[in-house]
Design an enzyme around this catalytic site. Structure first.
Site, PDB file in Angstrom:
ATOM      1  N   HIS A 157       0.851  -1.189   0.000  1.00 22.43           N
ATOM      2  CA  HIS A 157       0.000   0.000   0.000  1.00 22.43           C
ATOM      3  C   HIS A 157       0.887   1.240   0.000  1.00 22.43           C
ATOM      4  O   HIS A 157       1.959   1.251   0.617  1.00 22.43           O
ATOM      5  CB  HIS A 157      -0.913   0.008   1.234  1.00 22.43           C
ATOM      6  N   ASP A 179      -7.923  -4.069  -0.593  1.00 26.01           N
ATOM      7  CA  ASP A 179      -8.478  -4.196  -1.944  1.00 26.01           C
ATOM      8  C   ASP A 179      -8.398  -5.637  -2.448  1.00 26.01           C
ATOM      9  O   ASP A 179      -9.258  -6.084  -3.212  1.00 26.01           O
ATOM     10  CB  ASP A 179      -7.737  -3.266  -2.907  1.00 26.01           C
TER      11      ASP A 179
END
Length: 425
Positions: free
Chosen positions: A305, A362
């Site tokens: 991330h 995600d």
């Protein structure tokens, strides 16, 4: 005593105040930098610039911490539902029983759309992207609800905020059903926020939709985990639009447009694209080696991330919800098999552990959506439903901030200097 930093430019020294927040890095106050130096600061992407002061959300990417109004995300998911978290983000405190009931009633009351607004959907092509529909319909809300466009009236701001939170699932479900030629649904007041969304997505007039509590809880968790995330691109867009005194519906529509960009809201859709590219569990080792090769353009989507340099705290929560959903549905899907094997390898492989390339939120949310047979075009739409709460909370905070000014970024001009005008003969 105010701490100050000194900056020396061409022999001239100026003092810059240092502002300390309650958490996170200290901030240099450069609001008077141009007046004192005649220079601008250059920061593409604003990666080192605090654009505002906020008390809503805090992220510590190095330690993997996410706080909503000071509460760890793990505690909120365990002990609250989405509307309680929405109340917290809007008002700064968790609701008592009376406040919760009043807030839930207000959201329920505002969940229906004006009947004339429903006809807007017929103006879109059947194959229009649902995010295009979202941008248009949410922006059009300002043409129907004139009674809460005075952005300087706290009560009107509150009504507008409630309307946006309440109507977003209805608009999203209508966009989905319109794209597949199904009747546009109505909300059901007897259902919770997540249950109502699922019912509007999948119910048909010919038979009732049976709501699975495991799936409803997973959707509620997805909403909570995506409700706000500091000053990301879409939130900054909402604030920038709001700084011009635009109405709240236009501001949120601008946030949806920013979220539509694949670099922001398209990560979970990219996960499915990657899984299709891998094709089979037999090919995973090949793609793992490609991901380790710096000279190969292939990248594992859904791992690591930009902000979290440690494990994404939302991913731990989403991982359990994901496995609960898969266990409940007992799905036999090759893509899901690839995803689970990728997850296992990433959590055990020394390379991924060393590089801290853990599965992120995600990765797991994309798997859940796939399991529920939600098409990739709807992934970012669901993201926008959840993030609306954060957007309106940030917009309200901005409207009451006395230091707020209209956004006006500066630039480093690198074009031609003053040129003599001449026409070609």
């Amino acid at each position: 005593m105010t701490r100050k930093a000194t900056i020396t430019i061409d022999g001239k020294t100026i003092e810059v105040p240092i502002i300390k927040g309650s958490c996170g890095p200290d901030v240099l106050d450069i609001s008077n930098f141009y007046q004192e130096t005649g220079m601008f600061c250059y920061d593409p992407g604003f990666t080192s610039t605090a654009s505002c002061a906020s008390s809503i959300t805090f992220i510590n990417g190095d330690e993997g911490i996410l706080l909503y109004r000071g509460y760890p995300i793990e505690d909120l998911v365990e002990k609250c539902d989405f509307l309680e978290v929405a109340y917290l983000l809007l008002y700064g405190e968790l609701p008592d029983i009376s406040q919760r009931e009043s807030f839930e009633q207000s959201i329920t009351h505002h969940s229906m759309l004006h009947e004339q607004l429903r006809t807007f959907f017929q103006g879109f092509r059947r194959d229009a992207h649902p995010m295009a529909v979202m941008v248009g319909v949410v922006g059009a809300l300002s043409a129907f609800y004139h009674d809460n466009l005075d952005i300087y009236d706290p009560q009107q701001r509150e009504v507008a905020s409630h309307r946006l939170i309440a109507k977003m699932p209805t608009i999203a479900a209508m966009a989905y059903n319109y794209s597949r030629g199904c009747p546009l649904p109505y909300p059901q007041n007897r259902l919770t926020y997540a249950q109502n969304f699922l019912n509007m997505m999948f119910a048909v007039p010919s038979e009732p939709y049976q709501i699975n509590p495991v799936i409803a809880r997973a959707m509620d968790i997805i909403f909570i985990l995506h409700a706000d995330h500091e000053q990301n691109a879409s939130t900054s867009t909402v604030r920038l639009a709001g700084s011009s005194q635009a109405n709240p519906f236009a501001c949120i529509s601008s946030g949806i447009a920013a979220l539509w960009g694949p670099a922001h809201g398209g990560a979970n859709e990219a996960v499915l694209t990657m899984l299709k590219q891998i094709g089979s569990t037999k090919n995973i080792s090949e793609f793992i080696e490609r991901a380790k090769n710096k000279n190969d353009p292939f990248r594992l989507m859904g791992f690591g991330h930009r902000v979290y340099k440690n494990y994404d705290p939302r991913a731990r929560i989403m991982r359990k919800a994901c496995h609960d959903v898969l266990g409940q549905l007992n799905i036999n899907d090759p893509l899901l098999e690839i995803a689970l094997e990728l997850e296992r390898i990433a959590l055990e492989d020394p390379y991924f552990i060393e590089k801290k390339l853990y599965p992120n939120v995600d990765f797991y949310s994309g798997i859940v959506f796939k399991a529920l047979e939600i098409p990739p075009s709807m992934f970012t739409v669901i993201f926008s439903v959840a993030r609306t709460v954060g957007w309106v909370a940030q917009w309200n905070e901005m409207m009451t901030d006395p230091a707020q000014k209209i956004g006006r970024p500066r630039q480093l001009y690198v074009g031609e200097k003053n040129r003599n005008f001449s026409k070609s003969k």
